[in-house]
Design an enzyme around this catalytic site. Sequence first.
Site, short mmCIF file in Angstrom:
data_model
loop_
_atom_site.label_atom_id
_atom_site.label_comp_id
_atom_site.label_asym_id
_atom_site.label_seq_id
_atom_site.Cartn_x
_atom_site.Cartn_y
_atom_site.Cartn_z
N HIS A 225 37.15 44.80 34.15
CA HIS A 225 37.17 46.09 34.88
C HIS A 225 36.88 47.18 33.85
O HIS A 225 35.84 47.16 33.18
CB HIS A 225 38.53 46.22 35.58
CG HIS A 225 38.69 47.39 36.50
ND1 HIS A 225 37.65 48.14 36.98
CD2 HIS A 225 39.82 47.95 37.04
CE1 HIS A 225 38.11 49.10 37.78
NE2 HIS A 225 39.44 49.02 37.82
N HIS A 264 28.47 42.97 39.27
CA HIS A 264 29.37 43.81 40.04
C HIS A 264 29.73 43.11 41.33
O HIS A 264 28.89 42.44 41.93
CB HIS A 264 28.72 45.17 40.36
CG HIS A 264 29.72 46.21 40.72
ND1 HIS A 264 30.18 46.37 42.01
CD2 HIS A 264 30.39 47.11 39.96
CE1 HIS A 264 31.08 47.33 42.02
NE2 HIS A 264 31.24 47.79 40.79
N ASP A 315 29.15 50.57 32.93
CA ASP A 315 29.81 50.46 31.62
C ASP A 315 28.83 50.12 30.49
O ASP A 315 29.08 50.44 29.33
CB ASP A 315 30.93 49.41 31.69
CG ASP A 315 32.05 49.90 32.59
OD1 ASP A 315 32.35 51.10 32.55
OD2 ASP A 315 32.61 49.09 33.36
N1 COA Z 1 27.45 37.75 32.56
C1 COA Z 1 27.01 36.50 32.84
N2 COA Z 1 27.09 35.95 34.05
C2 COA Z 1 27.64 36.68 35.01
C3 COA Z 1 28.10 37.97 34.81
C4 COA Z 1 27.98 38.50 33.52
N3 COA Z 1 28.41 39.74 33.25
N4 COA Z 1 28.59 38.46 35.95
C5 COA Z 1 28.47 37.52 36.86
N5 COA Z 1 27.88 36.43 36.30
C6 COA Z 1 27.53 35.19 36.94
C7 COA Z 1 28.76 34.35 37.21
O1 COA Z 1 29.06 33.53 36.11
C8 COA Z 1 28.35 33.59 38.43
O2 COA Z 1 27.48 32.58 38.03
P1 COA Z 1 27.56 31.13 38.70
O3 COA Z 1 27.30 31.36 40.16
O4 COA Z 1 26.51 30.35 37.99
O5 COA Z 1 28.95 30.65 38.46
C9 COA Z 1 27.53 34.59 39.20
O6 COA Z 1 27.02 35.50 38.24
C10 COA Z 1 28.34 35.36 40.23
O7 COA Z 1 29.34 36.06 39.58
P2 COA Z 1 30.82 36.21 40.10
O8 COA Z 1 31.75 35.76 39.01
O9 COA Z 1 30.97 35.61 41.45
O10 COA Z 1 30.97 37.74 40.25
P3 COA Z 1 32.30 38.46 40.60
O11 COA Z 1 32.00 39.36 41.74
O12 COA Z 1 33.44 37.54 40.77
O13 COA Z 1 32.59 39.30 39.27
C11 COA Z 1 32.43 40.93 37.63
C12 COA Z 1 32.17 40.60 39.08
C13 COA Z 1 32.16 42.41 37.45
C14 COA Z 1 33.90 40.66 37.28
C15 COA Z 1 31.51 40.09 36.74
O14 COA Z 1 30.18 40.38 37.04
C16 COA Z 1 31.79 40.30 35.27
O15 COA Z 1 32.66 39.64 34.70
N6 COA Z 1 31.05 41.23 34.60
C17 COA Z 1 31.28 41.53 33.21
C18 COA Z 1 32.41 42.53 33.05
C19 COA Z 1 32.00 43.91 33.48
O16 COA Z 1 30.97 44.41 33.10
N7 COA Z 1 32.89 44.54 34.25
C20 COA Z 1 32.70 45.88 34.72
C21 COA Z 1 32.42 45.88 36.17
S1 COA Z 1 32.00 47.51 36.74
#
Ligand code: COA
Length: 383
Positions: A225, A264, A315
């Site tokens: 987050h 996201h 971010d």
């Molecule tokens: N880097 C690499 N892979 C990513 C990713 C990232 N930042 N964000 C998502 N993915 C991948 C996941 O591993 C998943 O892959 P898979 O289907 O092969 O397992 C796919 O994309 C779907 O992601 P998912 O985990 O379902 O997304 P989510 O909605 O649960 O999570 C976040 C959303 C924001 C938590 C996630 O994108 C993340 O961890 N981002 C990095 C942290 C970040 O920048 N946070 C700020 C958000 S504003």
Amino acid sequence: MATETKQPAYSPGLAGVVAGETEICWVDPNAGLMYRGYDIHDMAEKASFEEVAYLLLNGELPDFDRLGKFTRDIASERDLPAPVQKMLRLLPRDTHPMDMLRTGVSMLAPFDKDLNDHSHPANIRKAIRLIAKVLTLITDGYRIAHGEEPLPERPDLTLAGNFFYKLSGQVPQSWQIRMLDTIFILYADHEFNASTFAARVTASTLADMYAAVTSACGTLKGPLHGGANEESMKMLDDIKTPDRAEKWMMDALAKKAKIMGFGHRVYKKGDSRVPIMREIGRDLGKRTGKEQWIPICEKLEETMEREKHLCANVDLYAAPVFTMLEFPPELNTPIFAASRVAGWCAHVVEQHDHNRLIRPRSLYTGPQLRPYPGAPSNGSKKR
Ligand code: COA
């Protein structure tokens, strides 16, 4: 005869679940964002953060007089109670600023005479105090941790201007204030994001606004987050130059790493805030001569889009923007909090005004009912 109960639908991580109603903010999955019906793109470059905070809290934009009063009210509430400032001095020097902030918000609670009054007017009064004091907790905490004395407030400066001043002792230039106002506006609210949801869950038990904002601060800290903007800067520092960005990303993806600043839960066609933050970054690059950061981000975006069809989130670009504004990276997430506190408070007001306890169910996946064998008696090795 046993009655069968229908299992409610289950969505891991509450993805796609509508967990409540709000009039405050709408996140459009197709890269849009509005506060109380106003497009943030219209406000980002012209409004002040105080104006947007007023809008979030009160539902309508202020007229000239109301904005003046609101701005003065916030400026008059910035000082911390002396014991709270003393507490900041007691924390270990290497305390993370988000932990300082969370502890500070919690300690402010008993000093607020309206603490346990959850009426609308009392909640608005507390919101004004919290919006004012969160910035002071960040600036005073940072100076104390670095062996410097907190600076006196400058009530003639806006929240954004005062933030620069209280960190560095320098009155910022007007373009710097404008940029920070825009950044604060972009971060001010985002409907049921994790920290706001945490605040609403806490408020829904009829706990007070400080308890809710303490929960929110704890939730914001995590790198999935708000903590992502501090982690993104570590990544950019590691990459260093645009020509290294693609290989860095390919290596990280091969290791199945989570790349900070990407992905996201709601936006699937781009984060509405990215284009504005990217433009600020370009402008700052020219002003500071640090023109490498935005091209690195763009190369990462291009590679991530090609490899995984994932978009950058705000971010990614906030990280170099804060660095070019000369904020230390450990303050990236607290700066986010300094803005989001306006949204948190607005959601607490809304929750208390129309409260229903937030209490979902879980899907039990443990063992089926089994007989309890009895506790082993003292000294006995056998059951
Ligand atoms: N880097 C690499 N892979 C990513 C990713 C990232 N930042 N964000 C998502 N993915 C991948 C996941 O591993 C998943 O892959 P898979 O289907 O092969 O397992 C796919 O994309 C779907 O992601 P998912 O985990 O379902 O997304 P989510 O909605 O649960 O999570 C976040 C959303 C924001 C938590 C996630 O994108 C993340 O961890 N981002 C990095 C942290 C970040 O920048 N946070 C700020 C958000 S504003």
